[in-house]
Design an enzyme around this catalytic site. Structure first.
Site, PDB file in Angstrom:
ATOM      1  N   GLU A 267       0.003   9.672  -6.843  1.00 31.36           N
ATOM      2  CA  GLU A 267      -0.840  10.678  -6.181  1.00 31.36           C
ATOM      3  C   GLU A 267      -0.613  10.708  -4.679  1.00 31.36           C
ATOM      4  O   GLU A 267      -0.412  11.773  -4.099  1.00 31.36           O
ATOM      5  CB  GLU A 267      -2.311  10.393  -6.484  1.00 31.36           C
ATOM      6  CG  GLU A 267      -3.257  11.443  -5.907  1.00 31.36           C
ATOM      7  CD  GLU A 267      -4.691  11.180  -6.309  1.00 31.36           C
ATOM      8  OE1 GLU A 267      -5.430  12.161  -6.513  1.00 31.36           O
ATOM      9  OE2 GLU A 267      -5.078  10.005  -6.403  1.00 31.36           O
ATOM     10  N   ARG A 415     -11.137   9.509 -19.523  1.00 31.67           N
ATOM     11  CA  ARG A 415     -10.591  10.852 -19.678  1.00 31.67           C
ATOM     12  C   ARG A 415      -9.352  10.885 -20.569  1.00 31.67           C
ATOM     13  O   ARG A 415      -8.452  10.077 -20.421  1.00 31.67           O
ATOM     14  CB  ARG A 415     -10.255  11.418 -18.293  1.00 31.67           C
ATOM     15  CG  ARG A 415      -9.756  12.838 -18.285  1.00 31.67           C
ATOM     16  CD  ARG A 415      -9.569  13.309 -16.865  1.00 31.67           C
ATOM     17  NE  ARG A 415      -8.830  14.563 -16.799  1.00 31.67           N
ATOM     18  CZ  ARG A 415      -8.468  15.147 -15.668  1.00 31.67           C
ATOM     19  NH1 ARG A 415      -8.777  14.585 -14.519  1.00 31.67           N
ATOM     20  NH2 ARG A 415      -7.791  16.262 -15.689  1.00 31.67           N
ATOM     21  N   GLU A 416      -9.332  11.805 -21.506  1.00 33.70           N
ATOM     22  CA  GLU A 416      -8.176  12.234 -22.298  1.00 33.70           C
ATOM     23  C   GLU A 416      -7.783  11.340 -23.465  1.00 33.70           C
ATOM     24  O   GLU A 416      -7.044  11.762 -24.332  1.00 33.70           O
ATOM     25  CB  GLU A 416      -6.932  12.441 -21.400  1.00 33.70           C
ATOM     26  CG  GLU A 416      -7.040  13.632 -20.499  1.00 33.70           C
ATOM     27  CD  GLU A 416      -5.789  13.857 -19.679  1.00 33.70           C
ATOM     28  OE1 GLU A 416      -5.427  15.038 -19.515  1.00 33.70           O
ATOM     29  OE2 GLU A 416      -5.189  12.884 -19.214  1.00 33.70           O
ATOM     30  N   GLY A 418      -9.060   7.944 -26.163  1.00 31.86           N
ATOM     31  CA  GLY A 418      -9.783   6.748 -26.577  1.00 31.86           C
ATOM     32  C   GLY A 418      -8.866   5.551 -26.713  1.00 31.86           C
ATOM     33  O   GLY A 418      -9.336   4.423 -26.811  1.00 31.86           O
ATOM     34  N   LYS A 452     -15.867  -3.384 -20.393  1.00 24.21           N
ATOM     35  CA  LYS A 452     -15.203  -4.071 -21.504  1.00 24.21           C
ATOM     36  C   LYS A 452     -14.483  -5.286 -20.951  1.00 24.21           C
ATOM     37  O   LYS A 452     -13.837  -5.210 -19.906  1.00 24.21           O
ATOM     38  CB  LYS A 452     -14.186  -3.159 -22.210  1.00 24.21           C
ATOM     39  CG  LYS A 452     -13.393  -3.884 -23.302  1.00 24.21           C
ATOM     40  CD  LYS A 452     -12.277  -3.032 -23.880  1.00 24.21           C
ATOM     41  CE  LYS A 452     -11.446  -3.820 -24.892  1.00 24.21           C
ATOM     42  NZ  LYS A 452     -10.331  -3.031 -25.458  1.00 24.21           N
TER      43      LYS A 452
END
Length: 498
Positions: A267, A415-416, A418, A452
């Site tokens: 980015e 996002r997007e 699992g 997690k």
């Protein structure tokens, strides 16, 4: 080209093999089946070069493993004859000659090692031939993909060679000894007042308490909405590792600059990241640094010291946009070799951020969730291969902002895909607390939520973010229990899902 082709034809006619070693091993094995159990590595029929030797060994295995019978000259000959393969194995006379060789042979393990090593060399030859054909006819493969496949094939042969060692199969008693020694070392460190952490130290103390340091081969996900501070927090950790003392097992005051970090920034440019690091290190507002609005000599002095400090760091930044997992794997391997050649250790990979990675060419027709799943699995495999933790940044879905009231992020907000939740060993969220913010330029509270942890507790680490220096510190205020939320910790890990 004619000389090249002739050379290749000559080498193909003389592939690495040792027929005598193969005959000696088979002869000794026919006399004493238990010899193969004493090898320090596995030996299979595919390791034999001559087809008849491969066939004889297969029938020895068949008798020993499936028929639970002794495999000697008589039983092996009968087994071959029953299956109509005695002639292919050279007949009874050839078998008898092999059996007689046992009287002349002595070193079974050495002969077996020769057989195995020759097979590895033949595999290398076959793969290099295939690589050569691919180079001439790459089809739709890009140059980067050809390189990665070539590297992967060679490394697979090396892995197979190492994996064939019998030592890969270990009895539990062989494992408890080293673990007990490690526990003794930790006990001694605690008694001496040193850190008991077992992994890579981030120098965020409470985070280190939860994770025991970032562990080798772990995939760690740091997720947040835009502009919360994912990149800043990852840079903080990279900076702490590079400055020395990243290994929690080393002496706490170590500043040897031997712990290397690689940042794949998809980015921001490498120059932007460097300016951020300089701002943090020199304690100069990054806006002033960008505009060169530095007037006092003290700030210039701190900037000069910061530049000198950064020059010492074993830090690599790759700002290639839309990088694939294949390209990243190849570059990470190359940096690891470079680092180790300099006597240093690659300790951490940072990926900023996961959703900006590109799928490999043969997966670009799939839906994005499937592509991200592939990338996530690839990052986990890379962490295991390099034996270093990978900290991958990730976006959260926008639905977290659609709630009637602000809420803390949870695993389902990733996002997007699992698959990220499944592949990751640790998943952390940065959650900005607007009630503590007085403005964009002021310090504000941020919660680091561990959602997690495959091998440990979950909980919350309270942080303070300084936007002008893009720097995080742990919040003493929350840790001392002066504000609501201070009770978040291992004892109540589920609270932040509310």
């Amino acid at each position: 080209m004619q000389g090249f082709d002739e050379g290749m034809a000559e080498s193909a006619a003389a592939l690495p093999a040792d027929g005598d070693a193969e005959r000696f091993v088979l002869g000794l094995l026919l006399r004493d089946n238990s010899r193969i159990e004493d090898l320090g590595f596995t030996l299979g029929a595919e390791d034999f070069y001559e087809p008849r030797h491969r066939l004889i060994f297969k029938h020895i295995q068949l008798l020993l493993d499936q028929k639970n019978s002794a495999a000697d000259l008589v039983t092996v000959a009968r087994s071959l004859d029953d299956m109509g393969e005695l002639a292919k194995a050279g007949g009874k006379e050839y078998l008898g000659g092999i059996d007689e060789l046992a009287d002349l042979a002595a070193n079974f393990e050495e002969y077996a090692k020769i057989i195995r090593d020759k097979n590895i060399l033949r595999q290398l030859y076959d793969q290099t031939e295939d690589i050569r054909r691919t180079v001439h006819h790459p089809g739709e493969l890009s140059c980067g993909q050809v390189l990665d496949r070539a590297e992967s094939r060679i490394l697979k042969i090396a892995d197979d060679y190492k994996g064939g060692m019998a030592g890969a199969l270990q009895k539990i008693g062989e494992l408890t000894g080293p673990i007990n020694q490690r526990i003794d070392e930790l006990y001694e460190r605690v008694q001496a007042g040193l850190s008991p952490l077992t992994g890579l130290r981030t120098h965020h103390d409470r985070l280190d308490e939860y994770t025991s340091g970032f562990q080798e081969s772990d995939l760690l996900i740091l997720a947040a909405r835009p502009s919360v501070g994912k990149t800043a927090f990852a840079l903080d950790i990279a900076r702490n590792v590079c400055r020395g003392g990243g290994d929690a097992r080393a002496r706490d005051a170590a500043h040897d600059y031997n712990d290397a970090v690689v940042i794949f920034s998809l980015e921001m440019s490498a120059e932007q990241l460097t300016k951020r690091l300089l701002s943090t290190e020199a304690k100069i507002d990054q806006h002033r640094l960008r505009s060169a609005n530095i007037r006092d000599s003290d700030s210039w002095g701190r900037l000069a010291q910061a530049i000198d400090e950064l020059n010492r760091w074993p830090l690599w930044i790759d700002d290639t946009a839309m990088m694939s997992i294949l390209e990243m794997r190849s570059r990470a391997r190359r940096v690891k070799r470079t680092v180790e050649a300099q006597g240093k250790r690659l300790r951490l990979l940072v990926v900023d951020y996961l959703q900006l990675m590109d799928a490999d060419r043969d997966r670009q027709q799939e839906n994005r969730a499937t592509e991200v799943s592939y990338i996530s699995r690839g990052l986990k495999a890379l962490a295991r291969e390099l034996k270093v933790p990978i900290l991958a940044l990730s976006q959260l879905s926008r639905k977290i902002e659609d709630s009637a009231r602000p809420r803390r992020p949870q695993l389902s907000d990733l996002r997007e895909s699992g698959a990220i939740e499944q592949d990751a060993d640790v998943i952390m969220f940065l959650s900005r607390q607007p009630s503590f913010s007085d403005g964009d330029g002021d310090e504000h509270e941020v919660e680091l939520l561990i959602g997690k942890h495959r091998n440990g507790p979950t909980g919350m680490v309270p942080l303070v973010f300084s936007p002008q220096f893009t720097h995080f510190t742990e919040s003493d205020r929350l840790r001392s229990g002066e504000e609501a939320g201070a009770s978040y910790g291992p004892e109540d890990p589920e609270d932040f899902h509310a």
